[in-house]
Write a protein that holds these residues in place. Structure first.
Motif, PDB file in Angstrom:
ATOM      1  N   LEU A   8      46.966   6.975  70.376  1.00 48.79           N
ATOM      2  CA  LEU A   8      47.536   7.322  69.078  1.00 48.79           C
ATOM      3  C   LEU A   8      47.640   6.057  68.241  1.00 48.79           C
ATOM      4  O   LEU A   8      47.913   4.971  68.751  1.00 48.79           O
ATOM      5  N   LEU A   9      47.410   6.215  66.940  1.00 51.86           N
ATOM      6  CA  LEU A   9      47.502   5.101  66.012  1.00 51.86           C
ATOM      7  C   LEU A   9      48.044   5.636  64.690  1.00 51.86           C
ATOM      8  O   LEU A   9      47.519   6.613  64.147  1.00 51.86           O
ATOM      9  N   ASP A  10      49.106   5.030  64.194  1.00 56.03           N
ATOM     10  CA  ASP A  10      49.683   5.451  62.915  1.00 56.03           C
ATOM     11  C   ASP A  10      48.958   4.732  61.777  1.00 56.03           C
ATOM     12  O   ASP A  10      48.938   3.497  61.739  1.00 56.03           O
ATOM     13  N   ILE A  11      48.355   5.491  60.879  1.00 59.59           N
ATOM     14  CA  ILE A  11      47.678   4.898  59.735  1.00 59.59           C
ATOM     15  C   ILE A  11      48.431   5.280  58.469  1.00 59.59           C
ATOM     16  O   ILE A  11      49.107   6.315  58.425  1.00 59.59           O
ATOM     17  N   PRO A  12      48.369   4.465  57.416  1.00 59.57           N
ATOM     18  CA  PRO A  12      49.093   4.770  56.177  1.00 59.57           C
ATOM     19  C   PRO A  12      48.687   6.120  55.597  1.00 59.57           C
ATOM     20  O   PRO A  12      47.567   6.592  55.807  1.00 59.57           O
ATOM     21  N   ASP A  13      49.605   6.730  54.858  1.00 58.51           N
ATOM     22  CA  ASP A  13      49.358   8.049  54.290  1.00 58.51           C
ATOM     23  C   ASP A  13      48.146   8.081  53.368  1.00 58.51           C
ATOM     24  O   ASP A  13      47.489   9.116  53.228  1.00 58.51           O
ATOM     25  N   SER A  14      47.845   6.953  52.718  1.00 52.43           N
ATOM     26  CA  SER A  14      46.728   6.922  51.770  1.00 52.43           C
ATOM     27  C   SER A  14      45.375   6.763  52.452  1.00 52.43           C
ATOM     28  O   SER A  14      44.334   6.819  51.793  1.00 52.43           O
ATOM     29  N   ALA A  67      37.543   6.650  62.957  1.00 53.68           N
ATOM     30  CA  ALA A  67      37.158   5.932  61.744  1.00 53.68           C
ATOM     31  C   ALA A  67      38.004   6.449  60.597  1.00 53.68           C
ATOM     32  O   ALA A  67      38.051   7.651  60.345  1.00 53.68           O
ATOM     33  N   ALA A  68      38.710   5.546  59.946  1.00 54.15           N
ATOM     34  CA  ALA A  68      39.568   5.926  58.824  1.00 54.15           C
ATOM     35  C   ALA A  68      39.453   4.846  57.761  1.00 54.15           C
ATOM     36  O   ALA A  68      38.991   3.739  58.020  1.00 54.15           O
ATOM     37  N   GLY A  69      39.864   5.174  56.547  1.00 56.47           N
ATOM     38  CA  GLY A  69      39.780   4.170  55.495  1.00 56.47           C
ATOM     39  C   GLY A  69      40.484   4.605  54.234  1.00 56.47           C
ATOM     40  O   GLY A  69      40.953   5.743  54.114  1.00 56.47           O
ATOM     41  N   THR A  70      40.561   3.675  53.299  1.00 53.05           N
ATOM     42  CA  THR A  70      41.210   3.958  52.025  1.00 53.05           C
ATOM     43  C   THR A  70      40.457   3.285  50.890  1.00 53.05           C
ATOM     44  O   THR A  70      39.890   2.197  51.060  1.00 53.05           O
ATOM     45  N   ALA A  71      40.431   3.948  49.765  1.00 52.16           N
ATOM     46  CA  ALA A  71      39.965   3.375  48.499  1.00 52.16           C
ATOM     47  C   ALA A  71      41.012   3.822  47.483  1.00 52.16           C
ATOM     48  O   ALA A  71      40.997   4.955  47.010  1.00 52.16           O
ATOM     49  N   THR A  72      41.942   2.919  47.172  1.00 54.83           N
ATOM     50  CA  THR A  72      43.117   3.288  46.386  1.00 54.83           C
ATOM     51  C   THR A  72      43.259   2.351  45.190  1.00 54.83           C
ATOM     52  O   THR A  72      43.136   1.133  45.324  1.00 54.83           O
ATOM     53  N   MET A  73      43.520   2.952  44.032  1.00 54.44           N
ATOM     54  CA  MET A  73      43.761   2.164  42.823  1.00 54.44           C
ATOM     55  C   MET A  73      45.247   1.867  42.687  1.00 54.44           C
ATOM     56  O   MET A  73      46.080   2.762  42.752  1.00 54.44           O
ATOM     57  N   TYR A  74      45.553   0.580  42.526  1.00 55.87           N
ATOM     58  CA  TYR A  74      46.909   0.142  42.241  1.00 55.87           C
ATOM     59  C   TYR A  74      46.921  -0.526  40.863  1.00 55.87           C
ATOM     60  O   TYR A  74      45.856  -0.760  40.269  1.00 55.87           O
ATOM     61  N   THR A  75      48.102  -0.838  40.361  1.00 55.90           N
ATOM     62  CA  THR A  75      48.200  -1.519  39.071  1.00 55.90           C
ATOM     63  C   THR A  75      47.421  -2.818  39.079  1.00 55.90           C
ATOM     64  O   THR A  75      46.787  -3.197  38.086  1.00 55.90           O
ATOM     65  N   GLU A  76      47.426  -3.507  40.234  1.00 59.51           N
ATOM     66  CA  GLU A  76      46.754  -4.798  40.347  1.00 59.51           C
ATOM     67  C   GLU A  76      45.250  -4.670  40.528  1.00 59.51           C
ATOM     68  O   GLU A  76      44.517  -5.646  40.422  1.00 59.51           O
TER      69      GLU A  76
END
Length: 218
Positions: A8-14, A67-76
């Protein structure tokens, strides 16, 4: 014989436990492109998304268990990262010494050379124990014409009850200016790793069951 059957591995919600492709990626790409009028920045964003698709395709080709990943837009700006878990075994009679680890992990696939900032060290994973870890900025050959620089962290998880079998938790990101923040995030994710039985009972490093647990399973 090991009682560990899964991990088991906890990954961020995003983060999505899917390939970074399709409609979700297209929406994030459009959002990122709309955030700037600079042609050079638009080209950089397109390049990052192309790299993202190739990273996840490569993970599948090499038999990633997760395999998991994220492509997330932040203010920065845009943040991209990938997480993968692979199963590896050392040759019979060979220990996972630092020279062995050096030869196998953290070497740039584009040229076979270890990055100048590569660090081989140990880390404490709460549910596993003290493990070997390699970090560095790798130049990864994704396809014949695509090389990409990635901040990487590889952590070796010994399979309980075995001296030869390991799971490698690999995390990577092309956001090079965020090196410290990225490695802090990768360490936090890796520290949630644990082995479990088929019944969901957590397995301690000595192979004994301890308690139930929740997380992303594979």
């Amino acid at each position: 014989m090991s009682t560990a059957q899964r991990f088991l591995l906890d990954i961020p919600d995003s983060w999505e436990q899917v390939d970074l492709s399709g409609e979700e990626l297209a929406r994030t790409r459009a959002q990122a492109l709309a955030s700037t009028d600079d042609p050079r920045e638009k080209a950089r964003i397109n390049d990052m998304f192309r790299q993202g698709r190739e990273v996840t395709r490569a993970a599948r080709r090499y038999g990633a268990l997760l395999a998991a990943g994220t492509a997330t837009m932040y203010t920065e700006g845009l943040f991209m990262a990938y997480g993968m878990v692979f199963a590896v075994s050392t040759p019979k009679g060979e220990e996972l010494t630092l020279p062995v680890l050096s030869a196998r992990l953290g070497v740039s696939s584009a040229n076979g050379v270890a990055p100048k900032d590569r660090v081989i060290t140990s880390a404490k994973v709460p549910h596993v124990g003290t493990v070997a870890r390699v970090t560095g900025t790798e130049v990864t050959r994704l396809t014949g014409d695509i090389d990409v620089k990635l901040l990487t962290m590889h952590t070796m998880m010994p399979v309980p009850g075995s001296t030869e079998d390991f799971l490698v938790v690999t995390l990577a990101s092309p956001n090079l200016p965020l090196k410290n923040e990225v490695y802090d995030l990768f360490d936090a994710i890796t520290c949630t790793f644990r082995f479990v039985t088929d019944d969901g009972v957590q397995v301690s490093p000595d192979g004994a069951g301890t308690a139930g647990s929740e997380g992303v399973a594979a």
